[in-house]
Structures are given as C-alpha cells and as structure tokens.
Motif scaffolding. Sequence first.
Motif, short mmCIF file in Angstrom:
data_model
loop_
_atom_site.label_atom_id
_atom_site.label_comp_id
_atom_site.label_asym_id
_atom_site.label_seq_id
_atom_site.Cartn_x
_atom_site.Cartn_y
_atom_site.Cartn_z
N GLN A 190 38.53 35.44 112.08
CA GLN A 190 39.98 35.65 112.11
C GLN A 190 40.35 37.04 111.59
OE1 GLN A 190 41.22 33.56 114.22
NE2 GLN A 190 42.85 32.83 112.93
N ALA B 84 39.48 39.60 114.26
CA ALA B 84 40.47 39.58 115.34
C ALA B 84 41.78 40.23 114.89
CB ALA B 84 40.72 38.15 115.80
N LEU B 85 42.18 39.96 113.66
CA LEU B 85 43.40 40.55 113.13
C LEU B 85 43.31 42.07 113.09
CD1 LEU B 85 46.11 39.68 111.81
CD2 LEU B 85 44.96 39.91 109.62
N PHE C 135 34.63 31.21 110.16
CA PHE C 135 35.94 31.23 110.82
C PHE C 135 36.85 32.28 110.18
CE2 PHE C 135 35.16 26.71 112.23
CZ PHE C 135 35.05 27.04 113.56
N PHE C 136 36.81 32.41 108.87
CA PHE C 136 37.63 33.39 108.17
C PHE C 136 37.26 34.81 108.59
CE2 PHE C 136 38.31 36.25 104.55
CZ PHE C 136 39.69 36.14 104.42
#
Length: 142
Positions: free
Chosen positions: A77, A80-81, A73-74
């Motif tokens: 994220q 995506a960032l 998940f990290f």
Amino acid sequence: MHEKLDIAHRDLKPENILVNDDLHVKLIDFDSCIEIKNNDHYPIFGTKSYRCPSSSLHYDVIKGDIYSLGIKFFVGQMAALIMFNSQNFILSQVVNPAEVTVFNIAKKLFGLPLMCFMIVLTPYWSAITAAYTKDELYLNLE
C-alpha cells in the motif's frame, strides 16, 4: 493453511510468495513449517524483519503469520501510495507548479467515465463473484 492443514509457515516474506499467470498465489520454502497443536506457543523462527515485534522467546504462530502477511500488505500500500501520488511533486519540479492544477483537472475529467463505469459494475461484480463461489454461474456462450 492454518485451518485446513493445521500448519504454520513461519517465514512469510516476499521471496516466499509467487504469483502465476492466472494470478494464483503460491507459497514456497516450507522448511520452516510446523504442525500446530492446540494453538500452542512455539520457538521463534523466520526472517527477523518480517516477524512480530511482540515475539519474545515463544510466540503464537498463527498471529505471527497474520502479522507477517499484514506487513506485506502495508508495504504494498505504501509503495502504491508513493507511486501514484508522487506525480504532482514531479510535475511541479519539472514543468511549473501552475501546471499541476491543469493536470489534476484533466485527470479528473478523463477519470470520470471510468468512475461511472465502476459505479454501475460494482453490484454486478459482487453478484457474479457470489454465484461463481457457489458454483451457480452458468454462461451460455453460443
């Protein structure tokens, strides 16, 4: 998988997670799975870059699987960032730094209808999801 089957995967990594057309997540590569008995500690197994850093000779398999999933998940994220926030940098390098402000204003204005729609939709989304999980969602499509 931990609670229902008392099984730990022990090698969760992106290569072992598949998503089908209906967006259902499927796990593969069950060679490293073990049966959990009383949450004991078991020998370390799995891909090194996705393992808990706190694991020594033995580790808690449930915490290890949760940590491994958290890493995924990290990474998602962070990707995506980078993907969605690098546009200002690229625009300032390609066109002109003054155009970044104009672009951001236009982006906010065009995003305003979507934001309003989501504000209205959010309570309905939660209610529909709750009704669906309780099997109380009745659709009359006539």
